[in-house]
Design an enzyme around this catalytic site. Structure first.
Site, PDB file in Angstrom:
ATOM      1  N   GLU A  91       0.737  -1.111  -0.077  1.00 57.57           N
ATOM      2  CA  GLU A  91       0.003   0.084   0.249  1.00 57.57           C
ATOM      3  C   GLU A  91       0.947   1.357  -0.139  1.00 57.57           C
ATOM      4  O   GLU A  91       1.963   1.258   0.585  1.00 57.57           O
ATOM      5  CB  GLU A  91      -1.066   0.082   1.284  1.00 57.57           C
ATOM      6  CG  GLU A  91      -1.906  -1.066   1.166  1.00 57.57           C
ATOM      7  CD  GLU A  91      -2.786  -1.067   2.357  1.00 57.57           C
ATOM      8  OE1 GLU A  91      -2.731  -0.184   3.286  1.00 57.57           O
ATOM      9  OE2 GLU A  91      -3.672  -2.064   2.612  1.00 57.57           O
ATOM     10  N   CYS A 115       4.872  -4.524  15.730  1.00 58.08           N
ATOM     11  CA  CYS A 115       4.564  -3.519  16.925  1.00 58.08           C
ATOM     12  C   CYS A 115       3.270  -3.704  17.305  1.00 58.08           C
ATOM     13  O   CYS A 115       2.390  -3.670  16.521  1.00 58.08           O
ATOM     14  CB  CYS A 115       4.895  -2.133  16.330  1.00 58.08           C
ATOM     15  SG  CYS A 115       6.500  -1.985  15.629  1.00 58.08           S
ATOM     16  N   SER A 194      11.955   6.196   7.729  1.00 54.45           N
ATOM     17  CA  SER A 194      11.446   5.939   8.853  1.00 54.45           C
ATOM     18  C   SER A 194      11.764   4.661   9.461  1.00 54.45           C
ATOM     19  O   SER A 194      11.818   3.834   8.588  1.00 54.45           O
ATOM     20  CB  SER A 194       9.956   6.273   9.066  1.00 54.45           C
ATOM     21  OG  SER A 194       9.390   5.709  10.223  1.00 54.45           O
ATOM     22  N   ASN A 293      -4.831   5.843  15.707  1.00 52.92           N
ATOM     23  CA  ASN A 293      -5.948   5.742  14.758  1.00 52.92           C
ATOM     24  C   ASN A 293      -6.296   4.316  15.306  1.00 52.92           C
ATOM     25  O   ASN A 293      -5.726   3.343  15.216  1.00 52.92           O
ATOM     26  CB  ASN A 293      -5.372   5.693  13.284  1.00 52.92           C
ATOM     27  CG  ASN A 293      -4.873   7.102  12.818  1.00 52.92           C
ATOM     28  OD1 ASN A 293      -5.277   8.018  13.275  1.00 52.92           O
ATOM     29  ND2 ASN A 293      -3.523   7.039  12.473  1.00 52.92           N
ATOM     30  N   CYS A 336      -1.749   6.604   9.900  1.00 56.23           N
ATOM     31  CA  CYS A 336      -0.607   5.876  10.335  1.00 56.23           C
ATOM     32  C   CYS A 336      -0.905   4.698  10.974  1.00 56.23           C
ATOM     33  O   CYS A 336      -1.840   4.575  11.770  1.00 56.23           O
ATOM     34  CB  CYS A 336       0.097   6.880  11.193  1.00 56.23           C
ATOM     35  SG  CYS A 336       1.178   7.777  10.636  1.00 56.23           S
TER      36      CYS A 336
HETATM   37  S1  SF4 Z   1       5.091  -1.405   9.614  1.00 58.13           S
HETATM   38 FE1  SF4 Z   1       6.582  -0.220  10.912  1.00 58.13          FE
HETATM   39  S2  SF4 Z   1       5.122   0.065  12.946  1.00 58.13           S
HETATM   40 FE2  SF4 Z   1       4.244  -1.492  11.758  1.00 58.13          FE
HETATM   41  S3  SF4 Z   1       4.937  -3.415  12.663  1.00 58.13           S
HETATM   42 FE3  SF4 Z   1       6.328  -3.003  11.074  1.00 58.13          FE
HETATM   43  S4  SF4 Z   1       7.893  -1.867  11.901  1.00 58.13           S
HETATM   44 FE4  SF4 Z   1       6.203  -1.666  13.368  1.00 58.13          FE
END
Ligand code: SF4
Length: 343
Positions: A91, A115, A194, A293, A336
């Site tokens: 996405e 996470c 990021s 969110n 997010c």
């Molecule tokens: S996309 Fe980023 S925030 Fe989501 S689980 Fe993976 S590392 Fe963690």
């Protein structure tokens, strides 16, 4: 089986050109057709000799990611589901603001970091996204951005699905395509990678001289709390993260951005703010506070308005640069932490 020509490096083109005894400048011409003009077929490479084109047709393919679905939020944010060569899906999100359009792109199909506050974390990691597939997300969204908002993408954030720094080489190669004069020619100052805080790779990124911005998903400046919501903290704790950020700043002189999602009664009290202040003073930085969110089956809730305001005022009293990122595209699961191939 024919090889995908977009997986080759410039030095590979030079070798091919030497092998088929074409003039050396052909390598650069082919590179431009692929990365600046973004052609879909070898026939479009008008200034390449017929003989060379035939060689390429017989030995290589050109493939591109496609938009599978798109959905627009009532706030103008558009979420895209991209279909990659092997049918995998990832996405991307276009976020329009007053004078800019930000593209949030994915670096992996799924994610292995799990996470606790993130929908992508509930999907298993399927594979890394190749550099040219990362590039395609930007180029496809660039066209849409012009059509929808009358302006191109101004900023790119590697904050979609996946952890960019564990798909390191593809991410670095994609940044080179995005910033190269022979390709999209975007400014590296407008690109942000990021990370959850993979210390070793933060140092490696600092050594690249790419000059891109670094955002760290911090979410707590307390080791016990951070480990509770982010597995990475068990192997890369705040001490290691601190070392790598000092290294990054000393090498690049680029301010770090900390991402901090405010979770009600988890990381939004006075002590949490004080710990965040201490951590954020390690090197010059700014803090993006993010509204949580809603994510299906999550035990977390968004902080109340009152607590959010208090949290911000504690940071501001210490002269910390802080921005509150209001949720965008929440109604279409584009905000997010909501990306989980649900369109
Ligand atoms: S996309 Fe980023 S925030 Fe989501 S689980 Fe993976 S590392 Fe963690």
């Amino acid at each position: 089986m024919k090889q995908n020509i977009r997986s080759l490096k410039f030095s590979d083109f030079e070798k091919i050109i030497e092998k088929i005894e074409e003039p050396r400048y052909r390598a650069r011409q082919i590179y431009r057709w692929l990365w600046k003009k973004n052609v879909r077929s070898f026939h479009e490479m008008k200034n390449i000799s017929k003989r060379c084109r035939e060689y390429l047709i017989n030995n290589f393919t050109i493939t591109h990611a496609k938009i599978s679905t798109q959905i627009k939020s009532k706030d103008g944010t558009i979420k895209f589901l991209f279909c990659l060569d092997d049918g995998s899906k990832c996405e991307g999100v276009l976020i329009p603001e007053k004078n800019r359009v930000t593209a949030c792109i994915s670096s992996q199909v799924g994610c292995s970091f799990a996470c606790k506050f993130c929908a992508t974390g509930s999907m298993k990691r399927k594979r890394n996204i190749m550099s040219y597939e990362i590039f395609d997300q930007v180029s496809l969204m660039m066209d849409k951005s012009f059509k929808e908002y009358n302006m191109g993408i101004t900023n790119i954030v590697y904050m979609g699905m996946g952890e960019p720094l564990v798909n390191y080489q593809n991410v670095v190669d994609s940044i080179n395509y995005l910033t190269s004069k022979e390709a999209l020619n975007m400014s590296s100052k407008r690109i942000t990678v990021s990370t959850v805080g993979v210390s070793k790779m933060i140092k490696k990124l600092a050594d690249e001289k790419l000059k891109v911005n670094l955002a760290v998903s911090l979410h707590s400046a307390n080791n016990l709390k951070r480990s509770e919501i982010m597995d990475i903290n068990n192997s890369n704790d705040l001490g290691k993260l601190k070392d790598s950020l000092i290294y990054f700043y000393n090498k690049t002189k680029i301010k770090i951005t900390y991402e901090y999602v405010l979770l009600n009664d988890f990381n939004d009290n006075i002590k949490d703010a004080q710990e965040l202040i201490q951590f954020s003073k390690i090197v010059p930085s700014k803090i993006n506070l993010i509204e949580f969110n809603n994510v299906e089956n999550s035990k977390f809730k968004k902080s109340t308005n009152k607590k959010t305001i208090e949290f911000i005022s504690i940071l501001k009293k210490e002269n910390i640069v802080v921005n509150l990122r209001r949720s965008r595209g929440e109604d279409v699961d584009a905000a997010c932490g909501q990306l989980a191939n649900k369109i």
